[in-house]
Motif scaffolding. Structure first.
Motif, PDB file in Angstrom:
ATOM      1  N   ALA A 204       0.834  -1.211   0.000  1.00 44.28           N
ATOM      2  CA  ALA A 204       0.000   0.000   0.000  1.00 44.28           C
ATOM      3  C   ALA A 204       0.867   1.259   0.000  1.00 44.28           C
ATOM      4  CB  ALA A 204      -0.931  -0.007   1.211  1.00 44.28           C
ATOM      5  N   PHE A 207       1.289   2.767  -3.432  1.00 41.37           N
ATOM      6  CA  PHE A 207       0.156   3.316  -4.199  1.00 41.37           C
ATOM      7  C   PHE A 207       0.458   4.708  -4.762  1.00 41.37           C
ATOM      8  CE2 PHE A 207      -3.313   0.786  -1.647  1.00 41.37           C
ATOM      9  CZ  PHE A 207      -3.000  -0.356  -2.370  1.00 41.37           C
ATOM     10  N   LYS A 211       0.700   5.913  -8.636  1.00 37.93           N
ATOM     11  CA  LYS A 211      -0.166   6.981  -9.160  1.00 37.93           C
ATOM     12  C   LYS A 211       0.689   8.060  -9.814  1.00 37.93           C
ATOM     13  CE  LYS A 211      -4.673   7.518  -8.695  1.00 37.93           C
ATOM     14  NZ  LYS A 211      -5.048   6.803  -9.719  1.00 37.93           N
ATOM     15  N   VAL A 219      -6.073  -1.489  -8.852  1.00 39.24           N
ATOM     16  CA  VAL A 219      -5.404  -2.284  -7.808  1.00 39.24           C
ATOM     17  C   VAL A 219      -6.236  -3.551  -7.604  1.00 39.24           C
ATOM     18  CG1 VAL A 219      -4.849  -2.381  -5.342  1.00 39.24           C
ATOM     19  CG2 VAL A 219      -4.250  -0.350  -6.684  1.00 39.24           C
ATOM     20  N   TYR A 236      -7.148  -3.069   2.545  1.00 42.52           N
ATOM     21  CA  TYR A 236      -6.158  -2.757   1.505  1.00 42.52           C
ATOM     22  C   TYR A 236      -6.829  -2.065   0.307  1.00 42.52           C
ATOM     23  CZ  TYR A 236      -2.514  -3.866  -1.996  1.00 42.52           C
ATOM     24  OH  TYR A 236      -1.559  -3.810  -2.975  1.00 42.52           O
ATOM     25  N   LYS A 239      -7.984   1.511   0.911  1.00 38.95           N
ATOM     26  CA  LYS A 239      -6.889   2.506   0.820  1.00 38.95           C
ATOM     27  C   LYS A 239      -6.649   2.879  -0.635  1.00 38.95           C
ATOM     28  CE  LYS A 239      -4.012   0.973   4.679  1.00 38.95           C
ATOM     29  NZ  LYS A 239      -2.793   0.264   5.013  1.00 38.95           N
ATOM     30  N   ALA A 240      -6.652   1.867  -1.498  1.00 38.17           N
ATOM     31  CA  ALA A 240      -6.408   2.111  -2.926  1.00 38.17           C
ATOM     32  C   ALA A 240      -7.522   2.978  -3.504  1.00 38.17           C
ATOM     33  CB  ALA A 240      -6.324   0.781  -3.672  1.00 38.17           C
ATOM     34  N   LYS A 241      -8.739   2.656  -3.113  1.00 34.24           N
ATOM     35  CA  LYS A 241      -9.892   3.407  -3.608  1.00 34.24           C
ATOM     36  C   LYS A 241      -9.810   4.874  -3.166  1.00 34.24           C
ATOM     37  CE  LYS A 241     -14.903   3.205  -3.774  1.00 34.24           C
ATOM     38  NZ  LYS A 241     -16.108   2.477  -3.408  1.00 34.24           N
ATOM     39  N   PHE A 245      -7.739   4.841  -7.152  1.00 36.49           N
ATOM     40  CA  PHE A 245      -7.623   3.666  -8.034  1.00 36.49           C
ATOM     41  C   PHE A 245      -8.985   3.010  -8.226  1.00 36.49           C
ATOM     42  CE2 PHE A 245      -3.236   3.855  -6.448  1.00 36.49           C
ATOM     43  CZ  PHE A 245      -2.530   3.672  -7.630  1.00 36.49           C
ATOM     44  N   LEU A 247     -10.872  -0.667  -8.740  1.00 36.48           N
ATOM     45  CA  LEU A 247     -10.530  -1.932  -8.081  1.00 36.48           C
ATOM     46  C   LEU A 247     -10.908  -3.162  -8.902  1.00 36.48           C
ATOM     47  CD1 LEU A 247     -11.864  -1.083  -4.489  1.00 36.48           C
ATOM     48  CD2 LEU A 247      -9.595  -0.614  -5.457  1.00 36.48           C
TER      49      LEU A 247
END
Ligand SMILES: N=CN[C@@H](CCC(=O)O)C(=O)O
Ligand SMILES: [Zn+2]
Length: 421
Positions: A204, A207, A211, A219, A236, A239-241, A245, A247
């Motif tokens: 993470a 990320f 980006k 992700v 996890y 966090k990406a969202k 990102f 998914l």
């Protein structure tokens, strides 16, 4: 590549434009497909210029005129789930599979994905790049013009970034369009066995860098027994969202942990595999915009009996795509046409559903619904001329390559070779 500015495809027996429905196609709409007979398509400067009856267009001027001899013409296919960039190969695991050693046991013993991690860590960027380009060429030869590619054989900063950079360079230099996914959460390496959370934290931490360097749009995570739990996956992916990102999830492949449900809960663009999705998961999928990317080649290759319940998903109203899952362990093929046959034979999908699953829906599963998967005026001219009399023929006649010519953005990218006798 040739550089003809205008190419006229005429005397097309069946033309699939795949634009009967707005947006991603779901449920019973997947079975509705209109076919244009005796048509022509003019491609100019890389885009579709005109579509119409062949009788009205075949006299038009063009730099190149191609008689399609009454055959099938479709949009270039879209393969929305591949593990394109990897080192080595795993043919030595075939015997273990034949002896019935389960996929997750091979992984537990340090083989499987972890074996490819070792080879990928050892490989230079140049080696990985050349190998990826080789596989991209083969993917293209089967009629694919847009492809997704995941990392996930590094699980350390250096190797994950190496894979993503290789994918980016391959996408820039190869005519195919490539969409990149960060799968740093693909397996638990030896040093993190006691503390998988630490591995997730380290992944993470990448990320923002990913980006900033524009190395991936999606992700993804492998949510599975012995890999990452639902709770770990939720944290996890959230966090990406939060960082912007989109998914994807490797969900409900082997054990029904509720990955399909989580993909829907998080608004993932796709939930992939879904071979053992529960009734509840299927009903949530059907009520959502998350696309089910089904991978029958993997079930076939792993010798498992349980194929994803495509019929139940479609009947419940879900949007379904299919893909090769091309990778060195669980689905070692670049041939999306073979997957179309498996979808018909093993998941009982109709030819009409299958064509939606490898064009429009596959494009939407990687956020390329506006660019790929359809033939219409003004759109990029990604077009395949098939050596087949009709669209049902491709899933029917299995295991061979039916492509006659692939056009990518109007340029001839691949042409079937002929025997020299
Ligand atoms: N299931 C997890 N990952 C891949 C397989 C990767 C491998 O075996 O190398 C898949 O989608 O099937
Ligand atoms: Zn996969």
């Amino acid at each position: 590549m040739d550089t003809k500015k205008t190419t006229l495809l005429y005397n097309i027996g069946q033309l699939l434009t795949m634009d009967d429905h707005e947006g991603q196609v779901r449920g019973k709409d997947m079975n509705e497909l209109s076919v244009k007979e005796n048509y022509a398509v003019l491609m100019k400067d890389g885009v579709i210029e005109k579509i119409g009856p062949s009788s009205e267009m075949e006299k038009m001027e063009a730099d190149e005129k191609v008689d399609c001899e009454g055959k099938l013409v479709t949009p270039g296919l879209v393969d929305p789930h591949t593990h394109l960039v990897f080192g080595g190969s795993r043919e030595h695991e075939m015997a273990l599979k034949q002896q019935g050693v389960p996929y997750l046991d091979i992984l537990k013993q340090g083989g499987g994905i972890l074996s490819t991690v070792r080879s990928t860590r050892e490989a230079s960027e140049k080696e990985l790049y050349e190998k990826a380009m080789f596989h991209l060429n083969r993917i293209a030869s089967f009629g694919v013009t847009t492809v997704e590619a995941k990392s996930g054989y590094g699980m350390d900063r250096e190797t994950e970034l190496k894979q993503l950079r290789v994918a980016k360079k391959a996408g820039e230099n190869h005519p195919l369009d490539l969409v990149s996914t960060f799968l740093g959460a693909h397996a638990i390496t030896e040093d993190y066995k006691e503390d998988p959370e630490k591995l997730l934290d380290e992944m993470a931490d990448l990320f923002q860098e990913i980006k900033d360097e524009d190395l991936a749009e999606f992700v993804d995570i492998f949510t599975e027994t012995g890999v990452f739990t639902i709770e770990q996956s939720r944290r996890y992916l959230q966090k990406a969202k939060d960082l912007g990102f989109d998914l994807k999830m490797h969900a409900d492949e082997i054990d029904p942990l509720g990955g399909t449900d989580l993909a829907v809960e998080l608004g993932a663009r796709s939930g992939d595999h879904l071979a053992v999705a529960t009734d509840e998961g299927i009903s949530k999928l059907a009520d959502s915009d998350t696309i089910g990317v089904l991978l029958p080649g993997t079930i076939f290759y792993l010798g498992k009996g349980e194929f994803a319940r495509a019929r139940d998903m479609i009947e419940a109203g879900a949007s379904i795509a299919i893909s090769t899952d091309f990778n060195p362990g669980s689905s070692v093929t670049e041939n999306l046409q073979l997957i179309m046959s498996l979808a018909a034979l093993k998941m009982k999908m109709t030819p009409e559903e299958i064509w939606h699953a490898v064009t429009v829906n596959a494009a939407h599963a990687i956020n390329r619904g506006d660019e790929a998967g359809q033939i219409n005026v003004g759109r990029k001219a990604d077009v395949v001329v098939w050596d087949a009399p009709n669209y049902m023929y491709i899933p029917y006649h299995y295991g061979v390559n039916h492509v006659r010519t692939v056009y990518k953005a109007g340029q001839k990218l691949y042409e079937r070779g002929d025997l020299l006798v």
